[in-house]
Design a protein around this motif. Structure first.
Motif, PDB file in Angstrom:
ATOM      1  N   ALA A  14      -8.406   2.608  -0.220  1.00 37.88           N
ATOM      2  CA  ALA A  14      -7.435   1.833  -0.987  1.00 37.88           C
ATOM      3  C   ALA A  14      -7.709   0.357  -0.733  1.00 37.88           C
ATOM      4  O   ALA A  14      -8.052  -0.046   0.377  1.00 37.88           O
ATOM      5  CB  ALA A  14      -6.011   2.202  -0.585  1.00 37.88           C
TER       6      ALA A  14
ATOM      7  N   SER B 121     -10.214   8.001  -5.426  1.00 34.08           N
ATOM      8  CA  SER B 121     -10.079   9.423  -5.102  1.00 34.08           C
ATOM      9  C   SER B 121     -11.268  10.151  -5.711  1.00 34.08           C
ATOM     10  O   SER B 121     -12.171   9.530  -6.260  1.00 34.08           O
ATOM     11  CB  SER B 121      -8.751   9.969  -5.644  1.00 34.08           C
ATOM     12  OG  SER B 121      -8.715   9.833  -7.048  1.00 34.08           O
TER      13      SER B 121
ATOM     14  N   GLY C  64      -6.930   2.343  -5.854  1.00 33.87           N
ATOM     15  CA  GLY C  64      -7.120   3.535  -5.037  1.00 33.87           C
ATOM     16  C   GLY C  64      -8.292   4.341  -5.542  1.00 33.87           C
ATOM     17  O   GLY C  64      -8.482   4.493  -6.744  1.00 33.87           O
TER      18      GLY C  64
ATOM     19  N   GLY D 208       0.807  -1.222   0.000  1.00 35.82           N
ATOM     20  CA  GLY D 208       0.000   0.000   0.000  1.00 35.82           C
ATOM     21  C   GLY D 208       0.834   1.263   0.000  1.00 35.82           C
ATOM     22  O   GLY D 208       0.409   2.312  -0.495  1.00 35.82           O
TER      23      GLY D 208
ATOM     24  N   ILE E 187       1.451   3.860  -3.024  1.00 30.45           N
ATOM     25  CA  ILE E 187       0.640   5.057  -3.302  1.00 30.45           C
ATOM     26  C   ILE E 187       1.300   6.300  -2.714  1.00 30.45           C
ATOM     27  O   ILE E 187       1.449   7.309  -3.394  1.00 30.45           O
ATOM     28  CB  ILE E 187      -0.792   4.899  -2.719  1.00 30.45           C
ATOM     29  CG1 ILE E 187      -1.548   3.816  -3.472  1.00 30.45           C
ATOM     30  CG2 ILE E 187      -1.545   6.220  -2.781  1.00 30.45           C
ATOM     31  CD1 ILE E 187      -2.897   3.480  -2.870  1.00 30.45           C
TER      32      ILE E 187
ATOM     33  N   GLY F 190      -6.293   7.156  -3.537  1.00 28.38           N
ATOM     34  CA  GLY F 190      -6.465   6.427  -2.288  1.00 28.38           C
ATOM     35  C   GLY F 190      -7.001   7.245  -1.136  1.00 28.38           C
ATOM     36  O   GLY F 190      -7.195   6.724  -0.052  1.00 28.38           O
ATOM     37  N   ASN F 191      -7.253   8.547  -1.357  1.00 31.93           N
ATOM     38  CA  ASN F 191      -7.752   9.344  -0.236  1.00 31.93           C
ATOM     39  C   ASN F 191      -9.219   9.064   0.053  1.00 31.93           C
ATOM     40  O   ASN F 191      -9.747   9.556   1.030  1.00 31.93           O
ATOM     41  CB  ASN F 191      -7.484  10.848  -0.417  1.00 31.93           C
ATOM     42  CG  ASN F 191      -7.538  11.319  -1.842  1.00 31.93           C
ATOM     43  OD1 ASN F 191      -7.513  10.521  -2.768  1.00 31.93           O
ATOM     44  ND2 ASN F 191      -7.592  12.600  -2.041  1.00 31.93           N
TER      45      ASN F 191
END
Length: 177
Positions: free
Chosen positions: A121, A143, A141, A106, A109, A117-118
Protein backbone atom coordinates in the motif's frame (compact mmCIF):
# COMPACT_ATOMS: atom_id res chain seq x y z
CA UNK A 1 7.30 12.08 -0.16
CA UNK A 2 5.95 10.92 3.19
CA UNK A 3 9.09 10.56 5.21
CA UNK A 4 11.97 12.80 6.18
CA UNK A 5 14.46 10.30 4.75
CA UNK A 6 14.73 9.83 0.99
CA UNK A 7 14.67 6.05 0.52
CA UNK A 8 15.62 6.39 -3.16
CA UNK A 9 19.18 6.92 -1.88
CA UNK A 10 19.36 3.31 -0.70
CA UNK A 11 20.65 1.71 2.48
CA UNK A 12 23.39 2.68 4.87
CA UNK A 13 26.31 0.30 5.37
CA UNK A 14 24.82 -0.89 8.67
CA UNK A 15 21.44 -1.58 7.05
CA UNK A 16 23.12 -3.48 4.21
CA UNK A 17 24.98 -5.63 6.77
CA UNK A 18 21.76 -6.30 8.70
CA UNK A 19 19.99 -7.26 5.48
CA UNK A 20 22.82 -9.62 4.50
CA UNK A 21 22.75 -11.28 7.95
CA UNK A 22 19.00 -11.90 7.63
CA UNK A 23 18.90 -13.04 4.00
CA UNK A 24 22.37 -14.42 3.35
CA UNK A 25 22.81 -12.26 0.24
CA UNK A 26 23.66 -8.69 -0.72
CA UNK A 27 20.78 -6.21 -0.94
CA UNK A 28 20.72 -5.84 -4.72
CA UNK A 29 21.49 -9.51 -5.50
CA UNK A 30 18.65 -11.44 -7.06
CA UNK A 31 17.32 -14.33 -5.06
CA UNK A 32 18.23 -17.63 -6.65
CA UNK A 33 15.42 -20.15 -6.64
CA UNK A 34 15.86 -23.34 -4.73
CA UNK A 35 16.97 -23.89 -1.18
CA UNK A 36 18.16 -21.09 1.04
CA UNK A 37 16.96 -18.90 3.81
CA UNK A 38 13.28 -18.21 4.22
CA UNK A 39 12.10 -14.80 3.03
CA UNK A 40 11.56 -12.88 6.26
CA UNK A 41 10.43 -9.51 4.92
CA UNK A 42 9.24 -8.22 8.31
CA UNK A 43 12.70 -8.78 9.82
CA UNK A 44 14.44 -6.63 7.20
CA UNK A 45 15.61 -3.19 8.34
CA UNK A 46 12.90 -0.60 7.66
CA UNK A 47 14.97 1.03 4.91
CA UNK A 48 15.27 -2.32 3.11
CA UNK A 49 11.50 -2.81 3.18
CA UNK A 50 11.04 0.72 1.86
CA UNK A 51 13.70 0.40 -0.88
CA UNK A 52 12.29 -2.94 -2.07
CA UNK A 53 8.89 -1.33 -2.69
CA UNK A 54 7.69 0.22 -5.94
CA UNK A 55 7.41 3.72 -4.45
CA UNK A 56 9.97 3.81 -1.61
CA UNK A 57 9.09 7.26 -0.28
CA UNK A 58 5.36 6.54 -0.25
CA UNK A 59 5.26 2.97 1.06
CA UNK A 60 3.00 2.30 4.04
CA UNK A 61 5.16 -0.02 6.11
CA UNK A 62 2.98 -2.79 7.54
CA UNK A 63 5.67 -3.64 10.11
CA UNK A 64 4.77 -0.40 11.90
CA UNK A 65 1.32 -1.86 12.57
CA UNK A 66 2.92 -4.26 15.05
CA UNK A 67 3.77 -1.36 17.39
CA UNK A 68 0.40 -1.43 19.12
CA UNK A 69 1.47 0.97 21.88
CA UNK A 70 2.48 3.64 19.33
CA UNK A 71 -0.76 3.15 17.40
CA UNK A 72 -2.91 3.45 20.52
CA UNK A 73 -1.09 6.63 21.50
CA UNK A 74 -1.47 8.03 17.97
CA UNK A 75 -5.17 7.24 17.90
CA UNK A 76 -5.73 8.89 21.30
CA UNK A 77 -3.92 12.02 20.07
CA UNK A 78 -6.00 12.01 16.89
CA UNK A 79 -9.27 11.69 18.81
CA UNK A 80 -8.21 14.59 21.03
CA UNK A 81 -7.57 16.68 17.93
CA UNK A 82 -10.99 15.81 16.53
CA UNK A 83 -12.67 16.67 19.85
CA UNK A 84 -11.33 20.23 19.60
CA UNK A 85 -14.03 22.43 18.06
CA UNK A 86 -11.28 24.57 16.47
CA UNK A 87 -10.17 21.55 14.42
CA UNK A 88 -9.92 22.24 10.68
CA UNK A 89 -9.09 20.16 7.64
CA UNK A 90 -5.63 21.77 7.53
CA UNK A 91 -4.97 20.95 11.21
CA UNK A 92 -5.85 17.30 10.53
CA UNK A 93 -3.56 17.18 7.48
CA UNK A 94 -0.72 18.88 9.37
CA UNK A 95 -1.16 16.54 12.35
CA UNK A 96 -0.90 13.41 10.20
CA UNK A 97 2.10 14.75 8.25
CA UNK A 98 4.07 16.14 11.20
CA UNK A 99 3.60 13.05 13.38
CA UNK A 100 3.89 10.61 10.44
CA UNK A 101 0.66 8.91 11.52
CA UNK A 102 -0.09 7.69 8.01
CA UNK A 103 -1.80 4.59 9.35
CA UNK A 104 -4.82 6.84 9.95
CA UNK A 105 -5.33 7.23 6.21
CA UNK A 106 -4.08 3.71 5.41
CA UNK A 107 -6.68 2.26 7.75
CA UNK A 108 -9.33 3.14 5.17
CA UNK A 109 -8.36 -0.05 3.33
CA UNK A 110 -8.91 -2.30 6.34
CA UNK A 111 -11.63 -0.27 8.04
CA UNK A 112 -13.85 -0.47 4.98
CA UNK A 113 -12.87 -4.10 4.30
CA UNK A 114 -11.61 -3.20 0.84
CA UNK A 115 -9.73 -6.21 -0.48
CA UNK A 116 -6.62 -4.39 -1.67
CA UNK A 117 -3.17 -3.68 -0.32
CA UNK A 118 -2.13 -7.23 0.51
CA UNK A 119 0.83 -6.82 -1.88
CA UNK A 120 1.67 -3.30 -0.76
CA UNK A 121 0.00 0.00 0.00
CA UNK A 122 1.24 3.45 -0.90
CA UNK A 123 0.14 6.93 0.11
CA UNK A 124 0.61 10.10 -1.92
CA UNK A 125 -0.25 13.35 -0.10
CA UNK A 126 -1.90 16.28 -1.91
CA UNK A 127 -2.25 14.40 -5.18
CA UNK A 128 -2.87 16.76 -8.08
CA UNK A 129 -5.75 15.86 -10.43
CA UNK A 130 -5.37 17.93 -13.57
CA UNK A 131 -4.98 21.65 -13.03
CA UNK A 132 -8.17 22.25 -11.05
CA UNK A 133 -8.36 19.60 -8.35
CA UNK A 134 -6.14 18.20 -5.65
CA UNK A 135 -7.07 15.21 -3.47
CA UNK A 136 -5.78 15.31 0.09
CA UNK A 137 -4.39 11.82 -0.44
CA UNK A 138 -4.19 9.14 -3.07
CA UNK A 139 -4.19 5.74 -1.41
CA UNK A 140 -2.83 3.08 -3.76
CA UNK A 141 -3.24 -0.59 -2.92
CA UNK A 142 -1.76 -3.50 -4.81
CA UNK A 143 -3.35 -6.92 -4.73
CA UNK A 144 -3.39 -9.99 -6.96
CA UNK A 145 -5.74 -8.18 -9.34
CA UNK A 146 -3.44 -5.19 -9.79
CA UNK A 147 -3.59 -1.68 -8.41
CA UNK A 148 -6.64 0.02 -6.92
CA UNK A 149 -6.86 3.77 -6.36
CA UNK A 150 -8.72 5.54 -3.57
CA UNK A 151 -8.86 9.32 -3.53
CA UNK A 152 -9.24 10.71 -0.01
CA UNK A 153 -10.63 14.15 0.75
CA UNK A 154 -10.75 15.16 4.41
CA UNK A 155 -13.06 17.80 5.88
CA UNK A 156 -13.29 19.55 9.19
CA UNK A 157 -15.43 17.55 11.62
CA UNK A 158 -17.19 20.82 12.51
CA UNK A 159 -17.55 22.35 9.06
CA UNK A 160 -20.41 22.37 6.62
CA UNK A 161 -20.64 19.05 4.79
CA UNK A 162 -23.27 20.27 2.33
CA UNK A 163 -22.02 22.22 -0.65
CA UNK A 164 -23.83 23.91 -3.54
CA UNK A 165 -22.39 23.19 -6.98
CA UNK A 166 -22.69 26.03 -9.51
CA UNK A 167 -23.81 23.61 -12.25
CA UNK A 168 -26.58 22.04 -10.22
CA UNK A 169 -29.50 23.37 -8.23
CA UNK A 170 -29.26 20.52 -5.71
CA UNK A 171 -26.90 20.34 -2.76
CA UNK A 172 -24.73 17.28 -2.35
CA UNK A 173 -24.13 15.69 1.01
CA UNK A 174 -20.59 14.55 1.74
CA UNK A 175 -20.42 12.13 4.61
CA UNK A 176 -17.19 11.93 6.57
CA UNK A 177 -16.75 8.92 8.83
Amino acid sequence: MLYERDYHLGLTETEEQQYEEITGRKFWEKRVSGFGRVNNFMAYPKAARMCKSLFPNNYLDVAELRDVERLEHANEEFLSLLDNTECTERSILNFIREKEYYHIIGSIIWGLSINIGNHGAYLFPEFQLGSSYKADYLLLGKSSGGFEFIFVELESPYGNIVIQHPWCSKSFLYQSN
